[in-house]
Scaffold this motif. Structure first.
Motif, PDB file in Angstrom:
ATOM      1  N   GLY A  64      17.869 -57.180 -41.456  1.00  0.00           N
ATOM      2  CA  GLY A  64      18.752 -57.443 -42.586  1.00  0.00           C
ATOM      3  C   GLY A  64      19.983 -56.552 -42.626  1.00  0.00           C
ATOM      4  N   GLU A  65      19.983 -55.447 -41.857  1.00  0.00           N
ATOM      5  CA  GLU A  65      21.151 -54.574 -41.785  1.00  0.00           C
ATOM      6  C   GLU A  65      22.044 -55.039 -40.651  1.00  0.00           C
ATOM      7  OE1 GLU A  65      19.614 -50.240 -43.341  1.00  0.00           O
ATOM      8  OE2 GLU A  65      19.349 -50.702 -41.227  1.00  0.00           O
ATOM      9  N   MET A  66      23.334 -54.853 -40.826  1.00  0.00           N
ATOM     10  CA  MET A  66      24.283 -55.245 -39.786  1.00  0.00           C
ATOM     11  C   MET A  66      24.791 -54.003 -39.064  1.00  0.00           C
ATOM     12  SD  MET A  66      26.395 -58.270 -41.665  1.00  0.00           S
ATOM     13  CE  MET A  66      27.280 -58.634 -40.159  1.00  0.00           C
ATOM     14  N   GLY A  67      24.714 -54.019 -37.751  1.00  0.00           N
ATOM     15  CA  GLY A  67      25.247 -52.923 -36.951  1.00  0.00           C
ATOM     16  C   GLY A  67      24.406 -51.660 -37.033  1.00  0.00           C
ATOM     17  N   ASP A  68      24.782 -50.689 -36.204  1.00  0.00           N
ATOM     18  CA  ASP A  68      24.087 -49.406 -36.208  1.00  0.00           C
ATOM     19  C   ASP A  68      24.316 -48.692 -37.532  1.00  0.00           C
ATOM     20  OD1 ASP A  68      23.170 -49.830 -33.665  1.00  0.00           O
ATOM     21  OD2 ASP A  68      24.712 -48.617 -32.702  1.00  0.00           O
ATOM     22  N   VAL A  69      23.341 -47.889 -37.923  1.00  0.00           N
ATOM     23  CA  VAL A  69      23.417 -47.125 -39.159  1.00  0.00           C
ATOM     24  C   VAL A  69      23.481 -45.646 -38.787  1.00  0.00           C
ATOM     25  CG1 VAL A  69      22.218 -46.551 -41.304  1.00  0.00           C
ATOM     26  CG2 VAL A  69      22.095 -48.884 -40.391  1.00  0.00           C
ATOM     27  N   LEU A  70      24.465 -44.951 -39.348  1.00  0.00           N
ATOM     28  CA  LEU A  70      24.582 -43.521 -39.100  1.00  0.00           C
ATOM     29  C   LEU A  70      23.333 -42.831 -39.626  1.00  0.00           C
ATOM     30  CD1 LEU A  70      26.318 -41.221 -38.057  1.00  0.00           C
ATOM     31  CD2 LEU A  70      27.374 -41.097 -40.306  1.00  0.00           C
ATOM     32  N   ASP A  71      22.670 -42.074 -38.758  1.00  0.00           N
ATOM     33  CA  ASP A  71      21.373 -41.490 -39.096  1.00  0.00           C
ATOM     34  C   ASP A  71      21.434 -39.985 -39.302  1.00  0.00           C
ATOM     35  OD1 ASP A  71      18.545 -41.610 -39.482  1.00  0.00           O
ATOM     36  OD2 ASP A  71      18.264 -40.936 -37.418  1.00  0.00           O
ATOM     37  N   LEU A  72      22.185 -39.287 -38.443  1.00  0.00           N
ATOM     38  CA  LEU A  72      22.176 -37.830 -38.529  1.00  0.00           C
ATOM     39  C   LEU A  72      23.369 -37.230 -37.823  1.00  0.00           C
ATOM     40  CD1 LEU A  72      21.157 -36.473 -35.565  1.00  0.00           C
ATOM     41  CD2 LEU A  72      19.048 -37.546 -36.294  1.00  0.00           C
ATOM     42  N   ILE A  73      23.573 -35.950 -38.086  1.00  0.00           N
ATOM     43  CA  ILE A  73      24.511 -35.134 -37.334  1.00  0.00           C
ATOM     44  C   ILE A  73      23.663 -34.212 -36.473  1.00  0.00           C
ATOM     45  CG2 ILE A  73      26.274 -33.333 -37.425  1.00  0.00           C
ATOM     46  CD1 ILE A  73      27.096 -34.452 -40.168  1.00  0.00           C
ATOM     47  N   ALA A  74      23.900 -34.241 -35.178  1.00  0.00           N
ATOM     48  CA  ALA A  74      23.198 -33.351 -34.259  1.00  0.00           C
ATOM     49  C   ALA A  74      24.134 -32.204 -33.902  1.00  0.00           C
ATOM     50  CB  ALA A  74      22.781 -34.102 -32.998  1.00  0.00           C
ATOM     51  N   LEU A  75      23.659 -30.986 -34.114  1.00  0.00           N
ATOM     52  CA  LEU A  75      24.417 -29.791 -33.769  1.00  0.00           C
ATOM     53  C   LEU A  75      23.719 -29.129 -32.591  1.00  0.00           C
ATOM     54  CD1 LEU A  75      24.670 -28.206 -37.331  1.00  0.00           C
ATOM     55  CD2 LEU A  75      26.340 -29.692 -36.251  1.00  0.00           C
ATOM     56  N   VAL A  76      24.427 -28.925 -31.513  1.00  0.00           N
ATOM     57  CA  VAL A  76      23.885 -28.131 -30.424  1.00  0.00           C
ATOM     58  C   VAL A  76      24.415 -26.726 -30.641  1.00  0.00           C
ATOM     59  CG1 VAL A  76      23.735 -27.791 -27.940  1.00  0.00           C
ATOM     60  CG2 VAL A  76      23.784 -30.120 -28.880  1.00  0.00           C
ATOM     61  N   VAL A  77      23.521 -25.835 -31.043  1.00  0.00           N
ATOM     62  CA  VAL A  77      23.889 -24.480 -31.439  1.00  0.00           C
ATOM     63  C   VAL A  77      23.768 -23.559 -30.232  1.00  0.00           C
ATOM     64  CG1 VAL A  77      23.315 -22.587 -33.008  1.00  0.00           C
ATOM     65  CG2 VAL A  77      23.033 -24.956 -33.764  1.00  0.00           C
ATOM     66  N   THR A  78      24.781 -22.720 -30.043  1.00  0.00           N
ATOM     67  CA  THR A  78      24.761 -21.806 -28.904  1.00  0.00           C
ATOM     68  C   THR A  78      24.541 -20.351 -29.303  1.00  0.00           C
ATOM     69  OG1 THR A  78      27.172 -21.611 -28.964  1.00  0.00           O
ATOM     70  CG2 THR A  78      26.244 -23.302 -27.510  1.00  0.00           C
ATOM     71  N   SER A  79      24.584 -20.045 -30.606  1.00  0.00           N
ATOM     72  CA  SER A  79      24.359 -18.670 -31.048  1.00  0.00           C
ATOM     73  C   SER A  79      23.704 -18.670 -32.419  1.00  0.00           C
ATOM     74  CB  SER A  79      25.675 -17.889 -31.116  1.00  0.00           C
ATOM     75  OG  SER A  79      25.443 -16.622 -31.708  1.00  0.00           O
ATOM     76  N   THR A  80      22.496 -18.128 -32.498  1.00  0.00           N
ATOM     77  CA  THR A  80      21.804 -18.068 -33.783  1.00  0.00           C
ATOM     78  C   THR A  80      22.432 -17.045 -34.720  1.00  0.00           C
ATOM     79  OG1 THR A  80      20.196 -16.488 -32.906  1.00  0.00           O
ATOM     80  CG2 THR A  80      19.607 -18.829 -32.828  1.00  0.00           C
ATOM     81  N   LEU A  81      23.269 -16.175 -34.211  1.00  0.00           N
ATOM     82  CA  LEU A  81      23.951 -15.219 -35.073  1.00  0.00           C
ATOM     83  C   LEU A  81      24.964 -15.906 -35.994  1.00  0.00           C
ATOM     84  CD1 LEU A  81      24.571 -12.255 -32.605  1.00  0.00           C
ATOM     85  CD2 LEU A  81      22.823 -12.455 -34.383  1.00  0.00           C
ATOM     86  N   GLN A  82      25.261 -17.149 -35.710  1.00  0.00           N
ATOM     87  CA  GLN A  82      26.231 -17.875 -36.515  1.00  0.00           C
ATOM     88  C   GLN A  82      25.606 -18.650 -37.666  1.00  0.00           C
ATOM     89  OE1 GLN A  82      29.392 -17.449 -36.321  1.00  0.00           O
ATOM     90  NE2 GLN A  82      29.256 -16.131 -34.545  1.00  0.00           N
ATOM     91  N   TRP A  83      24.263 -18.539 -37.863  1.00  0.00           N
ATOM     92  CA  TRP A  83      23.629 -19.242 -38.980  1.00  0.00           C
ATOM     93  C   TRP A  83      24.302 -18.960 -40.312  1.00  0.00           C
ATOM     94  CZ3 TRP A  83      21.397 -23.456 -38.324  1.00  0.00           C
ATOM     95  CH2 TRP A  83      20.473 -23.690 -37.299  1.00  0.00           C
ATOM     96  N   PRO A  84      24.571 -17.702 -40.650  1.00  0.00           N
ATOM     97  CA  PRO A  84      25.214 -17.455 -41.950  1.00  0.00           C
ATOM     98  C   PRO A  84      26.551 -18.187 -42.094  1.00  0.00           C
ATOM     99  CG  PRO A  84      24.315 -15.425 -41.079  1.00  0.00           C
ATOM    100  CD  PRO A  84      24.210 -16.445 -39.977  1.00  0.00           C
TER     101      PRO A  84
END
Length: 119
Positions: free
Chosen positions: A50-70
């Protein structure tokens, strides 16, 4: 600096989840500091019957440094403050889920650091 290469998924819930994901994606793409430590991608899912086309599901972040969490949490917090109704954001990392609703950004940083310590 702690260097990693892991994916963190961001999801929204509610009636305007797809629009909110697009808004956050645009916000992150304008944050030049964020782009220094993460690759930001939109991901879609196949439509339900019943839905048309792809549905945006998520943003994927590939993180390279955990020090940047804050810095990331502060960016997320600043974006949420621009929204009329602050959307609920679900952060998924290595099988662990953190839901950001009205939580203070410092509290969320503490949660994510605690998750790091489990590894």
């Amino acid at each position: 600096m702690i260097v990693v290469d892991e994916t963190v998924n961001l999801r929204m819930s509610g009636d305007f989840a797809e629009q909110e994901l697009r808004s956050l994606y645009d916000w992150l793409m304008r944050d030049l500091d964020a782009l220094d430590y993460m690759d930001v991608r939109l991901q879609s899912r196949d439509p339900e019957p019943g839905e048309m086309g792809d549905v945006l599901d998520l943003i994927a972040l590939v993180v390279t440094s955990t020090l940047q969490w804050p810095a990331f949490i502060e960016t997320l917090s600043q974006w949420r403050k621009t929204r009329h109704h602050r959307p609920q954001v679900t952060i998924e990392r290595k099988g662990t889920t953190v839901v950001v609703s009205e939580a203070e950004s410092e509290f969320v940083v503490q949660i994510l650091r605690a998750l790091e310590d489990k590894e």
